[in-house]
Write a protein that holds these residues in place. Structure first.
Motif, short mmCIF file in Angstrom:
data_model
loop_
_atom_site.label_atom_id
_atom_site.label_comp_id
_atom_site.label_asym_id
_atom_site.label_seq_id
_atom_site.Cartn_x
_atom_site.Cartn_y
_atom_site.Cartn_z
N LEU A 1 -20.01 69.40 -0.73
CA LEU A 1 -18.83 69.74 -1.54
C LEU A 1 -17.53 69.54 -0.78
CD1 LEU A 1 -20.03 72.92 -3.46
CD2 LEU A 1 -19.53 70.67 -4.44
N ASP B 1 -16.50 78.05 -3.01
CA ASP B 1 -16.05 76.68 -3.30
C ASP B 1 -16.17 76.38 -4.79
OD1 ASP B 1 -15.80 73.84 -3.59
OD2 ASP B 1 -16.25 73.61 -1.46
N VAL C 1 -28.49 75.34 -0.04
CA VAL C 1 -27.11 75.79 -0.14
C VAL C 1 -26.27 75.29 1.04
CG1 VAL C 1 -27.58 77.79 -1.57
CG2 VAL C 1 -27.69 78.03 0.90
N SER C 2 -26.89 75.14 2.21
CA SER C 2 -26.17 74.59 3.36
C SER C 2 -25.76 73.15 3.10
CB SER C 2 -27.03 74.68 4.63
OG SER C 2 -27.33 76.01 4.96
N LYS D 1 -20.24 80.94 0.86
CA LYS D 1 -19.30 79.82 0.98
C LYS D 1 -19.46 78.85 -0.18
CE LYS D 1 -18.95 80.08 6.01
NZ LYS D 1 -19.28 79.45 7.31
N THR D 2 -20.70 78.60 -0.59
CA THR D 2 -20.94 77.70 -1.71
C THR D 2 -20.36 78.27 -3.00
OG1 THR D 2 -22.99 76.91 -0.68
CG2 THR D 2 -22.71 76.48 -3.03
N ALA E 1 -24.09 81.12 3.85
CA ALA E 1 -24.08 79.81 3.19
C ALA E 1 -23.94 79.96 1.68
CB ALA E 1 -25.36 79.05 3.53
N SER F 1 -27.64 65.27 4.63
CA SER F 1 -26.83 65.48 3.43
C SER F 1 -26.33 64.17 2.83
CB SER F 1 -25.62 66.37 3.76
OG SER F 1 -26.02 67.66 4.15
N LEU G 1 -25.49 71.73 0.11
CA LEU G 1 -24.55 71.71 -1.01
C LEU G 1 -23.14 72.05 -0.55
CD1 LEU G 1 -23.92 71.44 -4.01
CD2 LEU G 1 -24.69 73.80 -4.33
N ALA G 2 -22.99 73.08 0.26
CA ALA G 2 -21.68 73.45 0.79
C ALA G 2 -21.09 72.32 1.62
CB ALA G 2 -21.79 74.73 1.63
N HIS G 3 -21.94 71.64 2.38
CA HIS G 3 -21.47 70.54 3.23
C HIS G 3 -21.04 69.34 2.39
CE1 HIS G 3 -21.02 68.88 7.21
NE2 HIS G 3 -21.74 67.83 6.91
N CYS H 1 -27.47 76.80 -10.64
CA CYS H 1 -27.32 77.18 -9.23
C CYS H 1 -26.41 78.40 -9.09
CB CYS H 1 -26.75 75.99 -8.45
SG CYS H 1 -26.42 76.33 -6.71
#
Length: 220
Positions: free
Chosen positions: A123, A197, A116-117, A193-194, A190, A46, A119-121, A146
């Protein structure tokens, strides 16, 4: 998906995460908490590589990935609920990579899950100024695209899956007995969660028009 800590989180709350009649030795359980090695790998890809932009470009341009994603977000083309999606690790595969990926028919969902994993990380450490004014981790117009994609995926996972309209217009359950897979659960978790956020950030400073978050004709 299996070792990241999200593959055991059944936020949809549908069927059991394993088939009771199946042989216990053949059931692959997912961890309820992220493994340190999986988290280290997520940190590395990431923050040390351009993986996020590369994956988003693949999702939007690769014909095979696009075709597979349509089967995921479109209930009319899907063969089963999102929570039942499976992905086979490379060390379990045989044959040429290209042929195997095509035969699996889920390359698009795998790419989307990694996207998405990541991106969530990312963010987690991205503030609102970077998101709105510095186009990090993606330009605002790509973030909006997205949101549209994830909205369709989550709408199908939470409102459409497990329900099928019969020919006479009545609604009937059709797959409550289908076996839930850790990959499908991880993809839903995932994506959720994205979106959570991004929605929280948009409530502070709009990322998109409010109607972009809404599902058309949901209450009709």
């Amino acid at each position: 998906a299996r070792w990241g800590g999200a593959g055991k989180e059944d936020i949809v709350g549908r069927a059991s995460t394993k088939n009771k009649s199946a042989d216990k030795s053949s059931i692959k359980e997912a961890l309820g908490k992220g493994d340190p090695l999986a988290q280290s790998l997520l940190n590395a890809i990431s923050f040390s590589t351009p993986v996020l932009k590369t994956l988003w470009a693949i999702i939007q341009s690769d014909p095979l990935a696009i075709s597979d994603l349509y089967k995921v977000i479109d209930e009319d083309k899907a063969s089963g609920p999102i929570r039942c999606l499976k992905a086979h690790p490379m060390f379990e595969r045989s044959g040429a990579l290209n042929l195997v990926c095509r035969s699996d028919g889920n390359l698009g969902s795998v790419v989307l899950y990694v996207f998405v994993s990541c991106l969530a990380h990312i963010l987690i450490v991205t503030d609102d100024v970077e998101l709105h004014d510095m186009s990090k981790p993606l330009p605002p117009h790509q973030i909006r695209r997205c949101i549209l994609l994830l909205k369709k995926l989550l709408y199908r996972a939470t409102c459409v899956d497990d329900i099928k309209a019969t020919n006479d217009g009545s609604i009937s359950a059709f797959s409550y007995s289908a076996e839930t897979n850790y990959f499908g659960l991880a993809l839903i978790s995932a994506a959720s969660k994205t979106m959570r956020d991004l929605y929280d950030r948009s409530s502070r400073r709009p990322i998109c028009p409010p109607k972009l978050w809404l599902v058309e004709d949901l209450l009709e």
